[in-house]
Design a protein around this motif. Structure first.
Motif, mmCIF file in Angstrom:
data_model
loop_
_atom_site.group_PDB
_atom_site.id
_atom_site.type_symbol
_atom_site.label_atom_id
_atom_site.label_comp_id
_atom_site.label_asym_id
_atom_site.label_seq_id
_atom_site.Cartn_x
_atom_site.Cartn_y
_atom_site.Cartn_z
ATOM 1 N N SER A 188 -5.786 0.329 2.395
ATOM 2 C CA SER A 188 -6.172 -0.391 1.155
ATOM 3 C C SER A 188 -6.803 -1.633 1.608
ATOM 4 O O SER A 188 -6.165 -2.186 2.449
ATOM 5 C CB SER A 188 -5.137 -0.754 0.351
ATOM 6 N N SER A 228 -1.352 2.370 5.055
ATOM 7 C CA SER A 228 -0.576 2.988 4.278
ATOM 8 C C SER A 228 0.804 2.844 4.651
ATOM 9 O O SER A 228 1.216 2.662 5.608
ATOM 10 C CB SER A 228 -1.025 4.406 3.964
ATOM 11 N N THR A 251 -2.194 6.758 0.817
ATOM 12 C CA THR A 251 -2.100 7.602 1.902
ATOM 13 C C THR A 251 -3.414 7.020 2.972
ATOM 14 O O THR A 251 -3.167 7.564 3.982
ATOM 15 C CB THR A 251 -2.585 8.986 1.650
ATOM 16 N N ASN A 278 0.889 -1.205 0.025
ATOM 17 C CA ASN A 278 0.135 0.025 0.022
ATOM 18 C C ASN A 278 1.043 1.158 -0.031
ATOM 19 O O ASN A 278 1.578 1.755 0.938
ATOM 20 C CB ASN A 278 -0.886 0.021 1.210
#
Length: 270
Positions: free
Chosen positions: A241, A267, A238, A235
């Protein structure tokens, strides 16, 4: 003077009421030569013991000849009951457990139905409201219950026995083969790892049943055909995910199942 006889074998009588399709042995005696009329539906009208299979009620007259040209005649009567036929179709003959099969009954001349599905379920009894024909559709679900680690297919014999108002019967059998059910399932070596930081490397453990082939889709474009794969999730964004991991398992009979698990990756931090 000759003493001519004619009767139905096994009855001693010159009259019989018989189900449609039942072959009847006629017997005559008292002479040396025999001629049965009409010859219709007889295998040999010149035999003392012909076989008769008429499709309708009929009277057979036998003329018997003996020495010195002496002849005499007598008769037998066959009352033939109306025809009946056990007839049904199924929409499939094989499939994966649980297998729902659709039956379409097309029997005719029926008063009583006895369905035996061969799987231990109670015999299904029907009383027909129409003795001319039936046009009934229903379903029955079959299961593979072998519990065999070699993934054995299981075949069921389905039998339909029908009766008419004269207690005549007919039977039809068909067969359905049920393959073992595939159940897809998996977990992680450490289930706490469903949420973690970039880069997140996870060890997946297959927990499926009756499978032979594997297809893992990790939700990030990666895939694997291994039974117990390891995969790294990235990931670089920011925000978190979420990847939906999908396992599709398939057997040698092409039965399949799917399992899912979401993986959350925090992130990337520099």
């Amino acid at each position: 003077e000759m003493e001519v006889t004619a009767f139905i074998s096994g009855t001693g009588s010159g009259n019989i009421r018989a189900c449609y399709g039942e072959v009847i042995q006629l017997v005559s005696g008292g002479g040396t030569d025999y001629v049965w009329k009409p010859a219709t539906y007889l295998d040999d009208p010149y035999s003392a013991t012909p076989l008769a299979n008429p499709i309708e009620s009929i009277v057979y007259v036998v003329t018997v000849s003996g020495a010195c040209g002496i002849t005499d005649s007598t008769s037998v009567t066959i009352e033939r009951f109306p025809p009946l036929e056990a007839k049904f179709t199924i929409d499939t003959t094989s499939g994966c457990s649980p297998l729902e099969v659709t039956f379409h009954d097309q029997s005719f001349g029926v008063r009583e139905y006895y369905w035996d599905f061969g799987d231990g379920s109670p015999v299904d009894y029907w009383l027909s409201q129409d003795t001319v024909t039936s046009d009934t559709t229903f379903t029955h679900t079959f299961y593979n219950t072998t519990n065999d680690p070699t993934d054995t297919a299981q075949t069921y014999e389905i039998e339909l026995l029908i009766k008419n108002i004269n207690d005549c019967t007919d039977t039809l059998r068909r067969y359905v083969t049920v393959f073992p059910e595939v159940t897809a399932n998996f977990d992680l070596i450490d289930m706490a790892d469903t949420i973690g930081c970039h880069p997140l490397t996870l060890d997946f453990r297959n927990q499926s049943n009756n499978e032979d082939y594997y297809l893992w889709e990790f939700g990030d474009g990666g895939s694997s055909g291994n039974e117990n794969p390891t995969h790294t999730f990235d990931n670089f964004g920011t925000i978190d995910s979420v990847y939906s991991v999908e396992l599709v398992t398939t057997s040698s009979y092409f039965c399949r199942d799917t399992a899912w698990q979401d993986i959350t990756v925090h992130s990337y931090l520099e």
